[in-house]
Write a protein that holds these residues in place. Sequence first.
Motif, PDB file in Angstrom:
ATOM      1  N   ALA A 177      14.210  23.399  -4.576  1.00 18.58           N
ATOM      2  CA  ALA A 177      12.938  23.273  -3.868  1.00 18.58           C
ATOM      3  C   ALA A 177      13.163  22.446  -2.613  1.00 18.58           C
ATOM      4  N   ILE A 178      12.619  22.901  -1.498  1.00 14.45           N
ATOM      5  CA  ILE A 178      12.719  22.189  -0.227  1.00 14.45           C
ATOM      6  C   ILE A 178      11.332  21.646   0.098  1.00 14.45           C
ATOM      7  N   VAL A 179      11.221  20.325   0.153  1.00  7.63           N
ATOM      8  CA  VAL A 179       9.929  19.663   0.336  1.00  7.63           C
ATOM      9  C   VAL A 179       9.844  19.115   1.754  1.00  7.63           C
ATOM     10  N   ILE A 180       8.674  19.303   2.370  1.00  8.96           N
ATOM     11  CA  ILE A 180       8.452  18.759   3.709  1.00  8.96           C
ATOM     12  C   ILE A 180       7.186  17.912   3.678  1.00  8.96           C
ATOM     13  N   GLY A 181       7.319  16.654   4.092  1.00  6.29           N
ATOM     14  CA  GLY A 181       6.159  15.783   4.212  1.00  6.29           C
ATOM     15  C   GLY A 181       5.835  15.013   2.945  1.00  6.29           C
ATOM     16  N   GLY A 182       4.607  14.493   2.903  1.00  3.19           N
ATOM     17  CA  GLY A 182       4.200  13.570   1.846  1.00  3.19           C
ATOM     18  C   GLY A 182       4.257  12.137   2.365  1.00  3.19           C
ATOM     19  N   ASP A 183       4.084  11.190   1.451  1.00  4.55           N
ATOM     20  CA  ASP A 183       4.277   9.786   1.789  1.00  4.55           C
ATOM     21  C   ASP A 183       5.613   9.643   2.519  1.00  4.55           C
ATOM     22  N   PRO A 184       5.671   8.956   3.677  1.00  5.32           N
ATOM     23  CA  PRO A 184       6.932   8.862   4.423  1.00  5.32           C
ATOM     24  C   PRO A 184       8.072   8.251   3.625  1.00  5.32           C
ATOM     25  N   VAL A 185       7.742   7.477   2.600  1.00 10.16           N
ATOM     26  CA  VAL A 185       8.784   6.919   1.737  1.00 10.16           C
ATOM     27  C   VAL A 185       9.607   8.042   1.114  1.00 10.16           C
ATOM     28  N   LEU A 186       8.968   9.158   0.778  1.00 14.76           N
ATOM     29  CA  LEU A 186       9.667  10.269   0.131  1.00 14.76           C
ATOM     30  C   LEU A 186      10.709  10.864   1.062  1.00 14.76           C
TER      31      LEU A 186
ATOM     32  N   MET B 215       0.836  -1.192   0.000  1.00 11.81           N
ATOM     33  CA  MET B 215       0.000   0.000   0.000  1.00 11.81           C
ATOM     34  C   MET B 215       0.872   1.243   0.000  1.00 11.81           C
ATOM     35  N   ALA B 216       0.642   2.143  -0.958  1.00 12.23           N
ATOM     36  CA  ALA B 216       1.339   3.423  -0.995  1.00 12.23           C
ATOM     37  C   ALA B 216       0.487   4.455  -0.265  1.00 12.23           C
ATOM     38  N   TYR B 217       1.105   5.202   0.651  1.00 16.17           N
ATOM     39  CA  TYR B 217       0.372   6.237   1.354  1.00 16.17           C
ATOM     40  C   TYR B 217       0.148   7.423   0.412  1.00 16.17           C
ATOM     41  N   ARG B 218      -1.048   7.975   0.437  1.00 15.93           N
ATOM     42  CA  ARG B 218      -1.303   9.142  -0.395  1.00 15.93           C
ATOM     43  C   ARG B 218      -0.567  10.363   0.156  1.00 15.93           C
ATOM     44  N   ASP B 219      -0.538  10.481   1.481  1.00 16.17           N
ATOM     45  CA  ASP B 219       0.101  11.648   2.078  1.00 16.17           C
ATOM     46  C   ASP B 219       0.481  11.347   3.526  1.00 16.17           C
ATOM     47  N   LEU B 220       1.014  12.357   4.187  1.00 17.21           N
ATOM     48  CA  LEU B 220       1.474  12.199   5.571  1.00 17.21           C
ATOM     49  C   LEU B 220       0.315  11.916   6.505  1.00 17.21           C
ATOM     50  N   LYS B 221      -0.819  12.532   6.268  1.00 20.67           N
ATOM     51  CA  LYS B 221      -1.979  12.340   7.148  1.00 20.67           C
ATOM     52  C   LYS B 221      -2.434  10.884   7.156  1.00 20.67           C
ATOM     53  N   GLU B 222      -2.365  10.240   6.010  1.00 22.99           N
ATOM     54  CA  GLU B 222      -2.755   8.828   5.932  1.00 22.99           C
ATOM     55  C   GLU B 222      -1.808   7.965   6.760  1.00 22.99           C
ATOM     56  N   PHE B 223      -0.523   8.311   6.732  1.00 19.06           N
ATOM     57  CA  PHE B 223       0.461   7.584   7.536  1.00 19.06           C
ATOM     58  C   PHE B 223       0.209   7.814   9.024  1.00 19.06           C
TER      59      PHE B 223
ATOM     60  N   ILE C 156       9.641   2.639  -6.749  1.00 18.25           N
ATOM     61  CA  ILE C 156       9.966   1.206  -6.694  1.00 18.25           C
ATOM     62  C   ILE C 156       9.541   0.635  -5.344  1.00 18.25           C
ATOM     63  N   ILE C 157       9.805   1.376  -4.268  1.00 15.36           N
ATOM     64  CA  ILE C 157       9.400   0.919  -2.937  1.00 15.36           C
ATOM     65  C   ILE C 157       7.875   0.868  -2.831  1.00 15.36           C
ATOM     66  N   ARG C 158       7.203   1.913  -3.310  1.00 18.72           N
ATOM     67  CA  ARG C 158       5.750   2.033  -3.185  1.00 18.72           C
ATOM     68  C   ARG C 158       5.011   1.136  -4.179  1.00 18.72           C
ATOM     69  N   GLU C 159       5.754   0.729  -5.261  1.00 15.15           N
ATOM     70  CA  GLU C 159       5.157   0.022  -6.393  1.00 15.15           C
ATOM     71  C   GLU C 159       4.057   0.880  -7.031  1.00 15.15           C
ATOM     72  N   LYS C 160       4.323   2.169  -6.989  1.00 16.73           N
ATOM     73  CA  LYS C 160       3.404   3.140  -7.583  1.00 16.73           C
ATOM     74  C   LYS C 160       4.171   4.449  -7.750  1.00 16.73           C
ATOM     75  N   GLY C 161       4.065   5.048  -8.926  1.00 11.72           N
ATOM     76  CA  GLY C 161       4.817   6.257  -9.202  1.00 11.72           C
ATOM     77  C   GLY C 161       4.432   7.420  -8.306  1.00 11.72           C
ATOM     78  N   VAL C 162       5.398   8.256  -7.986  1.00 14.07           N
ATOM     79  CA  VAL C 162       5.169   9.437  -7.167  1.00 14.07           C
ATOM     80  C   VAL C 162       4.527  10.518  -8.044  1.00 14.07           C
ATOM     81  N   GLU C 163       3.444  11.091  -7.575  1.00 19.56           N
ATOM     82  CA  GLU C 163       2.805  12.189  -8.296  1.00 19.56           C
ATOM     83  C   GLU C 163       3.563  13.482  -8.013  1.00 19.56           C
ATOM     84  N   LEU C 164       4.006  14.126  -9.098  1.00 21.99           N
ATOM     85  CA  LEU C 164       4.760  15.367  -8.982  1.00 21.99           C
ATOM     86  C   LEU C 164       3.978  16.506  -9.629  1.00 21.99           C
ATOM     87  N   VAL C 165       4.260  17.719  -9.175  1.00 20.63           N
ATOM     88  CA  VAL C 165       3.648  18.905  -9.757  1.00 20.63           C
ATOM     89  C   VAL C 165       4.752  19.926 -10.018  1.00 20.63           C
TER      90      VAL C 165
END
Length: 499
Positions: A213-222, A1-9, A242-251
């Motif tokens: 760019a300095i990113v904070i949070g997201g799926d803990p895998v990131l 299961m890939a976490y959508r975001d930090l809140k889900e984790f 590769i870890i999530r078995e699902k591509g990371v959504e970027l903007v």
Amino acid sequence: MAYRDLKEFIALLEKEGELYRIKDKVSPILEITEIADRVMKMPSGGKALLFENVEGYEGIPVLINAFGSEKRMKLALNVKNFEDIGWKLYRILKPEVPNTFLDKLKRIPELKKLNDALPKVVKNASVQEVVKTGKDINIFEFPVLKCWPKDGGRFITLPQVVSKDPETGLRNVGMYRIQLLDKDKVAVHWQIHKGGAKHYWKYKKRGEKIPVAIVIGGDPVLTYVASAPLPEDVDEYLFAGIIREKGVELVKCKTVDLEVPANAEIVIEGYIDPNEPLVDEGPFGDHTGFYTPIDKYPLMYITAITHRRDPIYITTIVGKPPMEDGYMGKATERIFLPLVQFNLPEVVDYNLPVSGCFHNFCFVSIKKRYPGHAYKVMDALWGMGQLMFSKHIVVFDDWVNVQDINEVLWIWGNNVDPIRDVVIKRGVVDVLDHSTDLIGLGGKMGIDATTKWKEEGYQRDWPEVIHMDEKVKEKVKPIVNKVIKDILKKEIEDLKKKL
């Protein structure tokens, strides 16, 4: 299961009993550190802490120690065994050539998984619900910690710092601490040996500004992959996929030509002008347990801050081990064992002790096949990625459990003749190592703690290790079990009386 975001984790941590909410008002200046440090040093790393009433920042909770136990690390990466991730990487780096049509068919699912792991650019992003530019920029709107009394200021300690190689366009995502200097200026701790510093010198040569760019949070895998010692020019967000078995959504960022995770909590956009003088950064209470003194690092100008409407600030502290980063480091040790074995098949296991701050000691067991084999392994490890920082490498026979420090010291003490089995070399060391005369350059020690052979000059008979007769062990096993059970029962009763 890939976490959508930090809140889900966070929701999963709470469900698993791994989260403790703190509703008391606590300051981000030193106080969160003191509480978190006490909890991190509890057996098995305590719990993740969510500070819901941060003084001066009542609307932004602070999450800390989210990675601070083996269980939470496995939850973060969604694995039962860390080595499974390493074997995924191994199969990508060393794919077997299909010999038959059936073999080719069997490869299709694996290739599809790799394709599914590629990052994907999207148009809409939670992390851009709020966009601040120009005079609205104020990095001090977030509860960034001042961790230790003599720190030079506040530091972002769990970032994903994104930059791109100006020649190849390949992305680097690294975990480099960020010191807040002004509401729209920060210092970026791009250590000389890291990917970000490599980009810095390339841009400087070209006379161009560096988008960052300095990113904070997201799926803990990131967050984890930003700390991972990947080979140069391997995209950390691809590794996350590769870890999530699902591509990371970027903007796409609003003001710089970079892509960032769409479901992050906060993104700080800006640029570094490599033609400007470096600025003072530090002091900083570091993972060695000592303050790293002031040094010169690049200045970043903030051009935009984007974040969710209700962001959570995830952070960590480092200091005297053990702390949260120790569990992240041990996960890395396990994940990258298959890749170490990819280069050195003779390696059975290795241990980078938390109390040794990972770079101070490397205990490695090998299947010794020829005279001097231990020295070959030492030299190879000193030339392998971030293992080059290892100050002391001690090599053992394959049967030695290098994860057991008592066994390590027993064999080290008994098998080593210092005048014969120790080599001292000069080489690259961690820039945080204060023991060396020069920053990043100093002595390294290799120790051969393997059984010595006559072909290596040992002319005596090497003694056997003491072992009990197996028949005797089986015969008295019921008695041993009863004795141990009775002793433990008595100790538990005594402990209850004390409590």
